[in-house]
Structure formats: C-alpha cells, structure tokens
Design a protein around this motif. Structure first.
Motif, mmCIF file in Angstrom:
data_model
loop_
_atom_site.group_PDB
_atom_site.id
_atom_site.type_symbol
_atom_site.label_atom_id
_atom_site.label_comp_id
_atom_site.label_asym_id
_atom_site.label_seq_id
_atom_site.Cartn_x
_atom_site.Cartn_y
_atom_site.Cartn_z
ATOM 1 N N PHE A 241 55.147 -2.308 16.338
ATOM 2 C CA PHE A 241 53.898 -1.729 15.830
ATOM 3 C C PHE A 241 53.396 -0.700 16.835
ATOM 4 O O PHE A 241 53.091 -1.024 17.979
ATOM 5 N N PRO A 243 50.432 1.614 16.822
ATOM 6 C CA PRO A 243 49.266 1.908 15.980
ATOM 7 C C PRO A 243 48.934 3.394 15.869
ATOM 8 O O PRO A 243 48.577 3.855 14.787
ATOM 9 N N LYS A 248 55.139 0.769 11.680
ATOM 10 C CA LYS A 248 55.369 -0.666 11.807
ATOM 11 C C LYS A 248 56.669 -1.015 11.104
ATOM 12 O O LYS A 248 56.918 -0.566 9.988
ATOM 13 N N THR A 284 53.463 -2.621 20.285
ATOM 14 C CA THR A 284 53.186 -4.039 20.472
ATOM 15 C C THR A 284 53.819 -4.801 19.312
ATOM 16 O O THR A 284 54.444 -4.198 18.445
ATOM 17 N N CYS A 285 53.683 -6.130 19.332
ATOM 18 C CA CYS A 285 54.394 -6.937 18.337
ATOM 19 C C CYS A 285 53.416 -7.460 17.300
ATOM 20 O O CYS A 285 52.338 -7.938 17.626
ATOM 21 N N VAL B 348 57.169 -4.074 5.113
ATOM 22 C CA VAL B 348 57.764 -3.583 6.363
ATOM 23 C C VAL B 348 58.731 -4.584 6.991
ATOM 24 O O VAL B 348 58.882 -4.643 8.193
ATOM 25 N N ILE B 419 51.641 -0.101 5.838
ATOM 26 C CA ILE B 419 52.397 0.051 7.088
ATOM 27 C C ILE B 419 51.470 -0.196 8.270
ATOM 28 O O ILE B 419 51.793 -0.930 9.197
ATOM 29 N N GLN B 420 50.306 0.409 8.214
ATOM 30 C CA GLN B 420 49.381 0.267 9.329
ATOM 31 C C GLN B 420 48.650 -1.074 9.298
ATOM 32 O O GLN B 420 48.437 -1.694 10.325
ATOM 33 N N ALA B 488 41.133 -0.911 13.301
ATOM 34 C CA ALA B 488 41.420 -0.473 14.664
ATOM 35 C C ALA B 488 42.784 -0.951 15.143
ATOM 36 O O ALA B 488 43.189 -0.637 16.260
ATOM 37 N N GLY B 489 43.484 -1.714 14.314
ATOM 38 C CA GLY B 489 44.868 -2.054 14.644
ATOM 39 C C GLY B 489 45.077 -3.406 15.294
ATOM 40 O O GLY B 489 46.194 -3.728 15.675
ATOM 41 N N PRO B 491 46.240 -6.838 15.909
ATOM 42 C CA PRO B 491 47.167 -7.710 15.184
ATOM 43 C C PRO B 491 46.618 -9.126 15.056
ATOM 44 O O PRO B 491 45.838 -9.576 15.889
ATOM 45 N N TYR B 494 47.034 -13.313 17.447
ATOM 46 C CA TYR B 494 47.054 -12.976 18.865
ATOM 47 C C TYR B 494 46.138 -13.930 19.604
ATOM 48 O O TYR B 494 44.974 -14.076 19.260
ATOM 49 N N PHE B 500 45.180 -5.565 26.348
ATOM 50 C CA PHE B 500 45.203 -4.227 25.770
ATOM 51 C C PHE B 500 44.126 -3.395 26.393
ATOM 52 O O PHE B 500 42.947 -3.661 26.193
#
Ligand code: HEM
Ligand SMILES: [Cu+2]
Ligand SMILES: [Cu+2]
Lengths: 355, 626
Positions: A241, A243, A248, A284-285, B348, B419-420, B488-489, B491, B494, B500
């Motif tokens: 990924f 971003p 992805k 990142t994963c 994906v 995808i995002q 904002a991405g 994941p 986590y 980050f």
C-alpha cells in the motif's frame, strides 16, 4: 488520564440512570401510567430529532471543510488523479443523497409527530413514484459504473515494455526489494525452495539474469516514467500500500501480482509543496499478516530520472554482497557471473582460499 | 433465563391438531431442553446479549490501545494477565486476537444467532399463525448446537496461545500456519470447530424457518398477506441455507490444510526457516469461498433488521408501509444479487481485473433496491402520525445508518476507488454503520417492540429513550470520524500508528473516538438494567400495547406452548391497514374480516367478502374431519 475518564464516564451514566429512572417511575405513578400518555416525551423526541440533525450536519460540514488538508493525502501518481476524481465525483453524488435523505428522515419525524387531531394518511403505494426512484438511481449508478470502469481498465492495463521493474516481496515483517540490475535489466528467476538466510529472494543462480540483480533497503523510483511493481510474498499474505500513489495490491504466496503506475512528483518536489522537509513517501502493509503487521513500513524515494540512474548504477549487486554463492553458479557461467555482478579480484581470491 | 412470570395456562383449551403436545413441564423441559419456539427465542436472545457484552468489551480494550497508545494499561492485568506486556501495553498479537474475536462474535454470534435466532424463532410462528415451528426438536437442536459452539469459542479465549487472530475472515496462509501467528495454533482449531457447529445450528434453524413459513401459515395467510418481518426472515433463511454450506466447505479444506498436509490454499511458502512442501494451492480460492458466504452474510445480518424496522415504522407511523410489493421485491432482489457480488472484497487481491469489472457492475446494481427501500421508509413516515416509542426511534436510527453506511458502499464497490480505500478505516466505518450499527439497532427495535410479548411486561420507555439517544449519538461519534481516518489512508487491523511520521495527525480524533466508544458502551448498561428489571418489575403489558395489526397480539398476554389457547385465528387482510379512511380505529387487525368493516373497505375488498364466507365454510369442514 483516561482511567479517570473511564471512571467518570461510568459514574455519570450510573447517576443519570438512577435519577431518570426514579423520576420516570414517580411521574408514571402520579399520572396513573396510562398507555396513551403520548404527549410531552413524544414532542421532546421529535424536537431532538431536529436538533440532532442540525448539530450533526454542523459537525459534519465543519470538520469536512476545516480539516480538509488533514484528512486528504496529496496525490503523486498519474492514475491517482483519476481515482481521486472518481472519489470526489462519487462524493458529490452520494453527498447530495446523504443530505437529502437524512434531512427528509428527520424532518418527517419532526413534522409528522403524533398529535391527537391528526390522522395518518392511508397511502399504501404509488407505482409511478416507485418506478421513478428505481430508474433514477439506476441511471446515476450506471454513470458512476462506466466512469469507474474506464479508470479501472486504464489502471489494470498491461504495463509498457520499457517500464522500470521493481520486485517487492512481503515477508514477516518487512519488504524485500529487488531490481533487475543495470547490465541486463532483467530479473533473474527464483524458486521459494532456494530461500535461505542470505538468499531471501530464493534467487536461482543458474539463471544468468540474476547475477546483476541488486537488493537495496529503500526504494527509489524515477519520476514521470512508468514503474511496474512485481509483487510476491514469502510466507503469508501481505499487501503493498503506497497511499500517496493510490496504489494497493496484495502480495500472495504462490501467485505473483503486479501494479503499474507513474509517479508525478519527486520526493523533493513534494517536500517543497507541502512545506515539510521531512516528508517521505512510503509503502506499508494492509493485509493482516501477524504480530508486526503494523510495522511493515519502507521508505520510497522518487528521484529525477538522472538521479535515479545514478543511484541504480551505484548499487552493489547481491552476488557481490554474498560472493560465496558463486559456488551455486554453474561452472560455465562463472565468468559471466563475475563480470555481471562486478565481483572484485580480492573477493575472488578470498573465495578461492576458502574453497 | 428465569422468567418467573411466564406460566403456561395448562387448563387452556386447545382447539385442534396439537393436543398431543406434552404440556406438563418441569424446569428442564420448560427452560432448558424446550421445544417451544418462544423459549428457544429467549435462549438465543440471552446468549446473544451475553456475547454482545463480551464483543463490546473487547472493542473497548482495543479502542483504549488505539485512542491512548501511550497509556499504561497495567490496571487490566488482573483481567488479561500476560497479554499485557512488561511495559503495560497490550501485546500486538493479542490486539489482533481481540479484533478477530470481536468481529467473529459480533457478526456471527450476536447479529446472526442473536438476531435471526431470536426473532425468526419468536415471530415466525406467532405472526403466521402457527402453534410452533415445523420441527420443535430440530429447533431445540439448533439452539444447542449454537450453545456448544459458543462454549468452544469462549474456551478459545482462555488457552495459552490465545484465540484465533487472523482477522474474522481467517485468510490462509496466516490462519493455516501456527508458525505465522500464535493464534493459528489451537485457537484456530477451536475457531474452526466452533464455526462448523455454528453452521450446523444455522442450517437447522434455517430449514425450520423456511418449512414453517411455507407450510404452516394459518387459514387465509397467503404470502401476499405476510408481514414484512416474515418475508425478511424467510429470505434470510434461504440465503443462509445456500451460503453457509460454502463456508463449511471452505473451513473443512482449511482444516485439511492445517492438519492433514493438503495444499488447497497453500503454495510456495517459506516460513520459520524452512520451505514448506505445499505447492499448487491458492490462498485466493479461500477468499472466493469465504466471501461467497461473507457477502450474503451481511444481508443475513441486515435483512431481519430491515424486516423488523418495516413493521415497527408502519405501526408507529400509524400508516401502511409504503410500497409493500416493492419492499418484498427489493428484498428478493437483494437476496439474489447478494450471491453475485462477493468478489468486491477482492478487487486488489490480484484477481483478474476483468472479474473486478464484472463484480463492480453487479455491486453497484445492488444499490438500487437498497435505495428503493430507503425511499419507501421515508414515504411511510410522510404524513404519518408518529409515536416515538423506543422501538420506533431505533428504527429511525436504523434508517439513518442504512443511508449513511450504504452510501459509502458506492465508493467501495467502485474498484477504481477501492484501490485506495480497501482495508482502511473507511471500510471499518462503512460496515460498522451499515451492517453493525444498523442491524444492532434493528435488534434493539425488535427487543423494545416485542418485549411485551416476550415477558408480558413493558420495558421502561423513558430509559429506552435515553438509551436510544446516547447510543444514536454515540454510534455516529464513534464511526463517522473513521471515514476521515480512512480517507487519510490509515489501514485497519493496526495495533498502533505511532511509527508513521506522515500519518500521525489523528491522535486527538482517535482519543475522541475511543471516549465516545466507551460512553456508548456504557449506555448499553441502561438497556441491560431496563431489560432485566422490566422482566420482573416492568409495567404489566396489555394485549396489544402498540395497537398493532399482526397476529402475535391476538394471543394471550403470556402465551403458552401452542400460542393460542383456542383455535388459531383466520387471517383476512394484509397487516398494514393503519389509519384506513372510514375506519373507526386507526388500525384493523389481520383477523378482522372485510365483512365486519364495510365502512372502510376499498372497492376491491368488498368483493372479497364473498370469498371470506366460502373460506369460513372450508374451515368448518376441516374441523369436522379432524
Ligand atoms: C461499540 C461498538 C463497536 C466498536 C467501538 C467497534 C470498533 C471496532 C474497530 C475500531 C474495529 C477495527 C479494529 C482494527 O481494524 O484494528 C472493529 C472491527 C470489526 N468490528 Fe467492530 N466495533 C463495534 C461494534 C461492532 C458491531 C456491532 C459489529 C457487527 C457487525 C462489529 C463488527 C466488526 C468486524 C466484523 C470487524 C472486523 C474485524 C476484523 O478486522 O477481522 N463491530 N470494530
Ligand atoms: Cu501485514
Ligand atoms: Cu460484500
């Protein structure tokens, strides 16, 4: 701090609970707890519906506008512009419906609250309305589907022949990178059964393409040139990924995957644009892979093409790092391997001595 | 499980075919090994509540970690033991185990067994006019399989290597290899065993629901007169019957891979310093099989809630549900389509992009019937005379969640956008609203609405109101911000975002969400208090407290085994004759013949009067024969 918050929260709730309940019961008893006591509370609830709607929409608009830059990520790839366009187009369409339907929901709830004088309207169906609100959403959605499909097809199209290839291999817990090398520009074959402590990639040393492959610890890619990620996994599922590149793709053991894209801004450009000298792209994963799932981050540097070529040329080949693997190279290819890997004289002598 | 107020009226006369039923019950046959659908429903409900508390508590623990990553959690060591590390932090693997168990519990144990198990069991016989399920014995087995499954799943929380921790979707190879994560050892074995039993339970229940609805409707209860609740339960059971076996197969193959050295899902794996011999399997195969259940599952969870809401909204708006046929049609369409959209969870994964296109098209089509349902709810409210009972408010809340969460599905169903967003908090926000909270609200609506039928007493409405407002506001506060975090991405799954540097600006928002989550869960205490208090001390219910049309309100306040002491009533009309022009009350129960309501009949209904007479004759003949 939060321990206090927790305790206060719990206490508050208990207090509220007890008080409300007592009051409710007492009032009920005084009033003679009639079933039809639809009145005060009903009105309060109806107004609460309105208040709720207004406050919530207020918060929604406030946060969405004021913090826009915080929750949106800058775009750094060509297809990212398209997918973000799709995103905001969908946002416009659904945002409109979101507001419309929620407003109607709460407005109707308030407007048509119970009143003794009123009688509800017996209105069991209306075919015309039903047809309209089947067909209109269908058309709107068809529009979204077709724009989406076009974007999707572009993104998943074959990569061009001269795309820069980078191999990414997910493992617990990190990413291995492999570049095809400057001499032949082809990745060597691999086989997972050849993996060992140094040969993380399972590189097949009978394949001459592997001799100049190099395996850096951070990723560099050129700006403005198509890049093709070849993605695989060593142990369990992972997912690449990136971003900022709107990229992805899962890493699947036993089934190599790929993703092509073109970066549009170098790291330096992005740092300037954001006014943040520490900005870095990263991968990142995003597929749960065990204990260290959250920590699988690797730096990505987007270079000007010239800097990129220079960086590539300066990398040491894997075989040069681990010259003992020369042993695995078939006799007749050793010469070639030594040249392609750029092994040096003293390394070779050392090798021979140890053999 | 003690329900002191429910005593079967043993002296009640039993009109027809079921007289052979044993009505002399003792504690064991009455509360434990009961074949009475109402008691089984309560068993499901109470077990579901138990699981909901547990699943909710888990979410608090991992929300603490996410909201206050620097906090010292030493104080929960007495509860969690070594899952708290030396530094007073939650162990990262335990975090994953919590997330996994939270998801599994909420989706399967609370919102499948707790929701369908409770309300399908309770309402199907009562609303179609049957004395019990087609097979009371199978129904009992269904609960006890669920119970054993629960015990096993619960046990897995206490074993040394911890419960399953590969996410509720248990994707192999992670879930197949104990080397990969501790939870894939014994924990996963127990997970698979528990789920296999769970599936057996669901199938036994589902077969029963389907046969009962098809075969045991009372005189006059044609499919077109079924309440929407029953339609929803019926379609849900069919979906379950067709999709759960696929999960069973998927789980079985995984068991083979784990224990017998097969390679259905495994290939080319090097782990723990050795290359595994497995070759030729495909992890993607598992995902296809899993989501072939997994997607229908979200409708298994949601449809019953939508059915309950339809009933509650119509009753409390004092209006017929708008577009009955369209509501049934859209549920049917959703049920069918739910089988052909599964791969939108896999855009994906490296699946062929062409497949992605197909699934994107099908997925966005499913939005159409969903939109129709929303518009129909809105039109039902329009010009109603709305009573805000707690059940009604939870139903309105459901509609709001269904809108808010459903719309984000349009983003995720679009493969280019997905995808995002895939596997970010945007997804967490989406499914918690549309599936988690919506179904949860449906369940709450159901409990408030049918509590009088469950226990013969009313729940306290004021407490219900407070419970509603705190939960409604709370849920939006918890899950709405997650959209931003997802855009904002960030994941999902986590353990921490602290490493980050670029994605680190949401510490405040995350703390806010966590506090909101704790308060929301705290508010459920109000519900629990109300529920158990009202069971014993609640105001006594009247026969038809909501002035509703459906059959269950024609039973005695505390119906015994067999439901109606006398004959089962005959049904003459659909369940939504609310506020009919000309009628003296604003509701006309299904049991009132058209011949008794000449003042309010529509022209075509007057013609039905003749048929009613004929039907009555038929009954009389039947009775003589039996
Ligand atoms: C107070 C209530 C709840 C809170 C605060 C909550 C919070 C969360 C959060 C934050 C996650 C993501 C954790 C992560 O990805 O690291 C999660 C996962 C999940 N939750 Fe909830 N949740 C709640 C209720 C529910 C309900 C009612 C459902 C029922 C559908 C549900 C189903 C799930 C599922 C399926 C997952 C995914 C598990 C996985 O990733 O394998 N949750 N929850
Ligand atoms: Cu991972
Ligand atoms: Cu789905």
């Amino acid at each position: 701090m939060f321990t206090a918050v927790v305790i206060i929260g719990i206490l508050l709730i208990l207090v509220i609970l007890v008080i409300l309940f007592r009051i409710g019961n007492l009032v009920g008893i005084v009033r003679g707890k009639d079933q039809s006591d639809i009145g005060k509370t009903n009105k309060v609830n109806a107004w609460m519906m309105m208040a709720f709607m207004i406050v919530m929409f207020g918060l929604f608009f406030w946060y969405s506008f004021v913090y826009f830059d915080d929750y949106t990520l800058p775009i750094a790839s060509e297809h990212g512009v398209e997918t973000d366009f799709m995103f905001w187009l969908t946002m416009a369409v659904t945002g409109f419906i979101f507001i419309l339907t929620n407003v109607l929901l709460f407005y109707f709830s308030w407007k048509y609250q119970f009143s003794k004088e009123n009688k509800a309207k017996f209105y069991p169906d209306n075919t015309k309305l039903e047809v309209i609100w089947t067909i209109v959403p269908a058309i709107v959605l068809a529009g979204l589907v077709f724009t989406g499909l076009r974007t999707w097809n572009d993104i998943t199209d074959e990569a061009s022949e001269d795309a820069e290839v980078v191999e990414i291999m997910g493992y617990q817990f990190g990413w291995g990178l492999r570049y095809p090398g400057v001499k032949d520009n082809e990745l060597g074959d691999y086989d997972y059964r050849l993996i060992d402590a140094s040969n993380q990639w399972g590189m097949d040393l009978t394949d001459e393409n592997s001799y100049d492959d190099f395996t850096p610890t951070e990723m560099h890619i050129p700006v403005g040139k198509e890049v093709l990620f070849k993605i695989r996994a060593k142990d369990v599922l992972h997912s690449v990924f990136a971003p900022h590149f709107r990229l992805k793709m899962d890493a699947v053991p036993g089934m190599p995957t790929h993703f092509k894209f073109t970066a549009t801004k170098t790291t330096r450009q992005m740092q300037e644009e954001l006014g943040d000298p520490d900005f870095e792209y990263f991968i990142t994963c995003t597929e749960i892979c065990g204990r260290g799932h959250f920590s699988m981050k690797i730096r990505v540097v987007v270079d000007e093409p010239a800097d990129y070529e220079e960086w590539k040329a300066s990398q040491t080949t894997w075989l040069k790092l681990y010259p003992e693997y020369l042993e695995r190279v078939p006799e007749e290819k050793r010469e070639l391997a030594i040249i392609k890997a750029g092994l040096e004289e003293d390394q070779l002598q050392e090798m021979e001595a140890s053999l | 499980m003690a329900t002191a107020d429910i005593h079967i009226k043993e002296s009640a006369p039993h009109g027809d075919h079921h007289e052979e039923h044993e009505h002399h019950t003792n504690f064991w046959t009455h509360y434990i090994f009961t074949t009475d659908h109402k008691m089984i429903a309560k068993q499901f409900l109470l077990t579901g509540i138990f699981w909901a508390i547990l699943g909710g508590a888990m979410s608090v623990i991992f929300r603490l970690q996410l909201g206050f990553p620097d906090a010292n959690l030493e104080w929960i060591r007495p509860l969690l033991g070594d899952w708290i590390t030396e530094q007073g932090k939650i162990d990262p693997e335990f975090y994953l185990a919590l997330v996994t168990m939270h998801g599994t519990i909420m989706v399967f144990f609370v919102l499948t067994a707790g929701l369908s198990g409770t309300f399908s069991n309770f309402l199907i016989p009562l609303q179609i006019g049957a004395r019990d399920m087609a097979s009371g014995f199978m129904n009992m087995l269904s609960y006890w399989f669920f119970f054993i499954s629960s015990v096993i799943m619960f046990t897995s929380l206490f074993i040394e290597t911890g419960p399953a921790s590969g996410g509720w979707v248990i994707y192999p190879p992670l879930s197949a290899l104990p080397q990969a994560v501790n939870g894939s050892g014994l924990g996963m074995t127990l997970w698979l065993t528990a789920m296999a039993l769970f599936i057996v339970s669901t199938l036994l229940g589902g077969i029963n629901y389907i046969t009962t609805v098809i075969n045991m409707r009372t005189q006059g209860m044609s499919f077109s007169k079924l309440p929407l609740t029953i339609w929803a339960f019926f379609l849900t059971a069919i979906i379950g019957l067709l999709s759960f076996p696929v999960l069973f197969a998927a789980a079985l193959l995984l068991i083979f891979d784990r224990s017998f050295g097969t390679s259905f899902y495994l290939s080319d794996i090097y782990i723990g310093g050795e290359a595994l011999p497995n070759q030729g399997g495909s992890p993607i195969l598992f995902q296809h099989l899993f989501w072939f259940l997994g997607h229908p599952e979200v409708y298994i969870v949601l449809l019953p809630a939508l059915g309950i809401t339809s009933e509650v909204i119509a009753t409390n708006s004092r209006k017929p549900i708008f577009g009955y046929k369209a509501m049934v049609g859209s549920m049917l369409f959703i049920a069918i389509l739910s089988f052909v959209v599964w791969a939108h969870h896999m855009f994906v994964t490296g699946m062929n992009p062409f497949l992605g296109s197909v699934f994107m098209l099908l997925t966005l089509i499913i939005a159409v019937p969903s939109a129709v349902k929303v518009f129909n709810y809105l039109t039902t409210l329009w010009k109603g005379n709305i009573r805000f009972t707690s059940a009604m408010m939870f139903s309105i809340g459901l509609v709001s969640f269904f809108i808010s969460g459903g719309l984000t599905g349009i983003f995720l169903g679009n493969s280019a956008i997905d995808i995002q967003l895939h596997d970010t908090y945007f997804v967490v926000a989406h499914f918690h609203l549309v599936m988690g909270s919506a179904s949860f609200f449906g369940m709450m609506a159901g409990i408030y609405h049918w509590f009088p039928k469950f226990y013969g007493r009313m729940m306290d409405d004021k407490l219900g109101n407070v419970h509603f407002w705190m939960t409604f506001i709370g849920v939006y506060m918890v899950f709405f911000p997650m959209h931003y975090i997802g855009i904002a991405g960030y994941p999902r799954r986590y353990y921490s975002f602290t490493n980050f540097d670029t994605l680190n600006s949401f510490a405040d928002l995350n703390s806010f969400v966590s506090i909101a989550a704790i308060l929301t869960l705290g508010a459920q205490g109000i519900f629990l208090f109300n529920f158990f208090y009202s069971m014993y001390r609640g105001r006594k219910a009247t026969a038809n407290p909501w002035k509703s049309n459906t059959l269950e309100w024609t039973t005695p306040i505390n119906p015994g085994h067999g439901n109606w002491p006398g004959e089962i009533p005959t049904v003459y009309r659909w369940p939504y004759d609310y506020s009919k022009p000309g009628a003296k009350d604003d509701f006309i129960p299904q049991t009132v013949p058209f011949s008794a309501t000449p003042e309010s009949n529509l022209p075509h209904e007057n013609e039905l009067i003749r048929l009613e007479k004929e039907d009555d004759d038929v009954i009389r003949v039947d009775d003589k024969e039996s």
